[in-house]
Design a protein around this motif. Structure first.
Motif, PDB file in Angstrom:
ATOM      1  N   VAL A  27       0.854  -1.185   0.000  1.00  0.00           N
ATOM      2  CA  VAL A  27       0.000   0.000   0.000  1.00  0.00           C
ATOM      3  C   VAL A  27       0.886   1.230   0.000  1.00  0.00           C
ATOM      4  O   VAL A  27       1.796   1.351   0.818  1.00  0.00           O
ATOM      5  N   SER A  28       0.636   2.133  -0.926  1.00  0.00           N
ATOM      6  CA  SER A  28       1.432   3.362  -0.966  1.00  0.00           C
ATOM      7  C   SER A  28       0.754   4.421  -0.106  1.00  0.00           C
ATOM      8  O   SER A  28      -0.463   4.508  -0.041  1.00  0.00           O
ATOM      9  N   ARG A  29       1.555   5.227   0.565  1.00  0.00           N
ATOM     10  CA  ARG A  29       1.048   6.294   1.419  1.00  0.00           C
ATOM     11  C   ARG A  29       1.554   7.631   0.896  1.00  0.00           C
ATOM     12  O   ARG A  29       2.621   7.694   0.301  1.00  0.00           O
ATOM     13  N   PRO A  30       0.794   8.701   1.141  1.00  0.00           N
ATOM     14  CA  PRO A  30       1.252  10.012   0.663  1.00  0.00           C
ATOM     15  C   PRO A  30       2.545  10.438   1.347  1.00  0.00           C
ATOM     16  O   PRO A  30       2.780  10.126   2.508  1.00  0.00           O
ATOM     17  N   TYR A  31       3.345  11.141   0.617  1.00  0.00           N
ATOM     18  CA  TYR A  31       4.635  11.611   1.120  1.00  0.00           C
ATOM     19  C   TYR A  31       4.417  12.769   2.078  1.00  0.00           C
ATOM     20  O   TYR A  31       3.713  13.726   1.764  1.00  0.00           O
ATOM     21  N   GLU A  32       4.983  12.667   3.267  1.00  0.00           N
ATOM     22  CA  GLU A  32       4.892  13.734   4.262  1.00  0.00           C
ATOM     23  C   GLU A  32       6.305  14.219   4.565  1.00  0.00           C
ATOM     24  O   GLU A  32       7.048  13.560   5.293  1.00  0.00           O
TER      25      GLU A  32
END
Length: 166
Positions: free
Chosen positions: A70-75
């Motif tokens: 699962v890809s997560r948004p870059y923070e």
């Protein structure tokens, strides 16, 4: 980690078609009405349907994204900046001499006079319009007149403040 080369929905379709073809191709024998072994056939058919349902339901707990992750948004993280002393901007510093006290029918009101700000504040045209108010006050002759100005509370919420020396 197991990687699938085909989508799950396509695999379920092929599996259900294979099970249906196997059941359809099996030979069916004609039986006499007196034969009482139909209960075994009914149990076998129900067992086949339950197996087919379990196979088609699959395991929905696994991720449905390609490659199983699962890809997560870059923070982004920023380093802490050193504390800088607060500087007073001329753009945000209003002359305190423009504060006026008005007596209205509802009580005492304090606000920045619009005429005074236009004369003494270079950036008066950039003040927020949401803070502008009209007050009906009684002048020295006893006549009700309208005074235009800005509410100090509203301006301070938007970063403006009154200074003595402008």
């Amino acid at each position: 980690m197991i990687q699938y080369s085909m989508p799950r929905s396509f695999m379920k379709l092929i599996l259900s078609a294979a099970v249906a073809a196997t059941l359809a191709a099996s030979p069916v024998q004609a039986r006499d009405a007196t034969d009482r072994d139909d209960t075994a056939a009914i149990i076998a058919a129900l067992l086949g349907l339950v197996t087919l349902g379990v196979l088609l339901s699959g395991n929905d707990d696994e991720p449905s994204t390609p490659y199983g992750h699962v890809s997560r948004p870059y923070e982004p993280t920023y380093p802490d900046r050193p504390h800088r002393p607060h500087r007073v901007s001329k753009y945000r510093s209003l002359p305190a001499s423009c504060l006026r006290e008005y007596r209205t029918q509802t009580g005492r009101k304090i606000m920045f006079s619009s005429n005074c700000l236009n004369k003494n504040f270079k950036y008066a045209s950039g003040l927020p319009r949401t803070c502008k108010r009209n007050l009906v006050v009684k002048n020295r002759k006893g006549i009700y007149v309208t005074r235009r100005g800005y509410q100090p509370e509203c301006l301070s919420e938007r970063g403006y403040r009154a200074t003595r020396h402008y």
